[in-house]
Design an enzyme around this catalytic site. Structure first.
Site, mmCIF file in Angstrom:
data_model
loop_
_atom_site.group_PDB
_atom_site.id
_atom_site.type_symbol
_atom_site.label_atom_id
_atom_site.label_comp_id
_atom_site.label_asym_id
_atom_site.label_seq_id
_atom_site.Cartn_x
_atom_site.Cartn_y
_atom_site.Cartn_z
ATOM 1 C CE1 TYR A 12 -10.964 9.090 -1.925
ATOM 2 C CE2 TYR A 12 -9.089 10.569 -3.028
ATOM 3 C CZ TYR A 12 -10.171 9.338 -2.909
ATOM 4 O OH TYR A 12 -10.000 7.967 -3.888
ATOM 5 C CB CYS A 65 -12.997 22.040 20.972
ATOM 6 S SG CYS A 65 -14.188 23.551 20.777
ATOM 7 N NE ARG A 90 -7.036 14.221 0.743
ATOM 8 C CZ ARG A 90 -5.483 14.667 0.723
ATOM 9 N NH1 ARG A 90 -4.967 15.757 0.600
ATOM 10 N NH2 ARG A 90 -4.734 13.645 0.412
ATOM 11 C CD GLU A 112 -11.233 0.340 -9.945
ATOM 12 O OE1 GLU A 112 -10.444 0.458 -8.940
ATOM 13 O OE2 GLU A 112 -11.580 -0.761 -10.037
ATOM 14 N N PRO A 113 -9.623 6.105 -12.078
ATOM 15 C CG PRO A 113 -9.443 7.810 -13.566
ATOM 16 C CD PRO A 113 -9.909 6.162 -13.335
ATOM 17 N N GLY A 114 -9.653 8.681 -9.348
ATOM 18 C CA GLY A 114 -10.657 9.545 -8.514
ATOM 19 C C GLY A 114 -10.011 10.903 -8.277
ATOM 20 N NE ARG A 115 -5.216 11.487 -4.269
ATOM 21 C CZ ARG A 115 -5.422 11.392 -3.101
ATOM 22 N NH1 ARG A 115 -5.412 12.563 -2.159
ATOM 23 N NH2 ARG A 115 -5.411 10.229 -2.500
HETATM 24 N N1 LLP Z 1 -10.128 2.195 -6.901
HETATM 25 C C1 LLP Z 1 -10.137 1.649 -5.529
HETATM 26 C C2 LLP Z 1 -10.313 0.167 -5.491
HETATM 27 C C3 LLP Z 1 -9.747 2.508 -4.479
HETATM 28 O O1 LLP Z 1 -9.711 2.080 -3.248
HETATM 29 C C4 LLP Z 1 -9.256 3.824 -4.716
HETATM 30 C C5 LLP Z 1 -8.953 4.697 -3.639
HETATM 31 C C6 LLP Z 1 -9.546 4.208 -6.071
HETATM 32 C C7 LLP Z 1 -9.689 3.515 -7.027
HETATM 33 C C8 LLP Z 1 -9.233 5.766 -6.181
HETATM 34 O O2 LLP Z 1 -7.927 6.088 -5.976
HETATM 35 P P1 LLP Z 1 -7.347 7.677 -6.356
HETATM 36 O O3 LLP Z 1 -7.388 7.743 -8.133
HETATM 37 O O4 LLP Z 1 -8.661 8.597 -6.088
HETATM 38 O O5 LLP Z 1 -6.095 7.919 -5.930
HETATM 39 N N2 LLP Z 1 -8.820 9.593 1.856
HETATM 40 C C9 LLP Z 1 -7.660 9.454 0.996
HETATM 41 C C10 LLP Z 1 -7.648 8.585 -0.213
HETATM 42 C C11 LLP Z 1 -8.107 7.229 -0.024
HETATM 43 C C12 LLP Z 1 -8.331 6.510 -1.180
HETATM 44 C C13 LLP Z 1 -9.042 4.957 -1.134
HETATM 45 N N3 LLP Z 1 -9.033 4.504 -2.341
HETATM 46 C C14 LLP Z 1 -7.045 10.821 0.819
HETATM 47 O O6 LLP Z 1 -7.677 11.785 1.280
HETATM 48 O O7 LLP Z 1 -5.974 10.891 0.548
#
Ligand code: LLP
Length: 421
Positions: A375, A346, A314, A275-278
């Site tokens: 994000y 502000c 962030r 489940e990669p996002g970032r």
């Molecule tokens: N799977 C689950 C269940 C998650 O909770 C998350 C992220 C991901 C996958 C994806 O993680 P990634 O590959 O993107 O690291 N707003 C924060 C990051 C919060 C992440 C929450 N969960 C930031 O700006 O750093």
């Protein structure tokens, strides 16, 4: 690697000068590169080439429909956490059988929506959720495929606000309780156990926490199989970090991460989900902003941008660093001086970074905040009644606005003054 480079003295997104986007769309604006999104997604595909797999993009990191469509068309699955994200994934053309539903607080209505529309699996995070899902699925006369999210109690060694795999975090079921919960799941109507899920945190820059967690996952798979469960899918979560600074401390690559998965669970014959996002969206985006003023303060200069904490939270929220670079390339040896780079909101916390070495800039000059594709826009707000920041997608030499900047009328139009007031 990304596709934001200087060409003929100007920072480009692929083949489009950022000056052109600023002139046509205005600033602040997020700009994404289709080539970078594609490249990063494919790196994860390659990293898991050795087995059956599904790369589920974490929609929370960037949920624009155009971004989801681009990734969905490449074969991506989606990891979603709300009805809204489910609706986005479906609207982007992703079939239900490629959507995984995560999150600690799924409501009955959300479960119904996913079961009606089609879903690959629910990642169940608690026993009450399991009971509710059983009721909802039974009432619809369907069976909900599930993995239980197990909390391995591993320190992800990341910022405390984005660590999720320690016992004190709200996520998942303690690993010591897993066998009991699986036994309960197997006994419930409307539930079919298909796998195990883990996600230990975000922006991990070291593979060791993954090794520790995945070793526990392998042991648990064997134990659950011995208990008679047909564990055939392992969801390894997301979280692999990205380089926010262009120095030599880059986090491990997807291919190395894929090897860690292979070493830990490769012999179990399971289909692998991640489940990669970032790592897919982060370096595929920048926040483009204009200088409003250069304000000379006592002992320091403030560069006041038209982007603010409401557009990119962030730095204020996690003390996160985003490289800030001028769009006009500076000749080598151009003198620089430290600037506090701030927004117009502000609050003192509306500071992107202190003491950034920058050349002398003035009103109207453009800067880019890098690594802002994850994000960024998704966490934006209208604080200080600043209209929600727009988004642009670039592919090659063309670009499109993929979320328009609301007008003030549109922003105000969402409020209602009751007639009795
Ligand atoms: N799977 C689950 C269940 C998650 O909770 C998350 C992220 C991901 C996958 C994806 O993680 P990634 O590959 O993107 O690291 N707003 C924060 C990051 C919060 C992440 C929450 N969960 C930031 O700006 O750093």
């Amino acid at each position: 690697m990304d596709h934001f480079n200087y060409v003929d003295g100007l920072l480009h997104a692929e083949d489009v000068p950022l000056t052109v986007i600023a002139a046509q769309v205005g600033t602040p604006v997020y700009v994404y590169s289709a080539a970078t999104l594609t490249r990063h997604f494919k790196l994860f595909q390659q990293a898991l080439e050795w087995t059956d797999h599904l790369v589920c993009f974490a929609v929370k990191s960037n949920s624009n429909l155009a971004v989801l469509k681009l990734l969905g068309d490449l074969g991506a699955g989606m990891d979603i956490v709300s009805a809204g994200e489910y609706a986005r994934a479906r609207a982007a053309g992703v079939p239900g059988e490629r959507i995984v539903f995560s999150g600690v607080g799924k409501t009955g209505a959300e479960m119904r929506m996913a079961l009606d529309g089609g879903i690959r699996q629910f990642n169940v995070e608690s026993e009450p959720e399991l009971e509710l899902l059983s009721q909802v699925a039974s009432s619809l006369g369907v069976v909900a495929p599930i993995a239980v999210r197990v909390n391995p109690d591993v320190d992800a060694k990341t910022h405390e606000k984005i660590a999720t795999g320690k016992a004190e975090n709200k996520f998942g079921i303690p690993i010591a309780r897993a066998r009991d919960v699986y036994a309960r799941a197997a006994a419930l109507p409307g539930i079919e156990v298909v796998g195990i899920d883990m996600h230990i945190g975000s922006q991990l820059t070291d593979l060791e926490p993954y090794r520790l967690a995945y070793a526990k996952m392998a042991d648990l798979t064997r134990a659950l199989r011995a208990d008679g469960h047909d564990i055939r899918r392992l969801d390894m979560g997301g979280g692999l970090g990205i380089p926010y600074r262009r120095d030599n401390n880059a986090p491990p690559l997807p291919i190395e991460y894929g090897q860690v998965i292979r070493e830990a669970v490769g012999d179990l014959g399971c289909e692998i989900e991640i489940e990669p996002g970032r790592n897919i969206s982060g370096n595929a985006g920048i926040l483009l902003s204009s200088v409003i003023y250069l304000k000379e303060g006592e002992g320091r200069d403030f560069l006041i941008l038209d982007a603010a904490m409401n557009d990119l939270i962030r730095p204020a929220m996690y003390a996160a660093h985003h490289d800030i670079v001028p769009v006009v390339e500076q000749a080598p040896g151009t003198p620089v001086a430290p600037h506090d780079v701030v927004g117009p909101v502000c609050e003192t916390g509306d500071t992107f970074e202190k003491a950034v070495d920058l050349p002398r800039l003035s009103a109207g000059d453009l800067v880019a905040l890098r690594s802002a594709g994850a994000y960024g826009a998704v966490m934006a707000s209208e604080y200080n009644s600043r209209p929600l920041v727009p988004e642009v997608l670039v592919r090659g030499d063309h670009f499109a606005v993929i979320r328009a900047r609301p007008t003030l009328e549109e922003m105000l139009g969402r409020d209602t003054i009751p007639e009795w007031l």
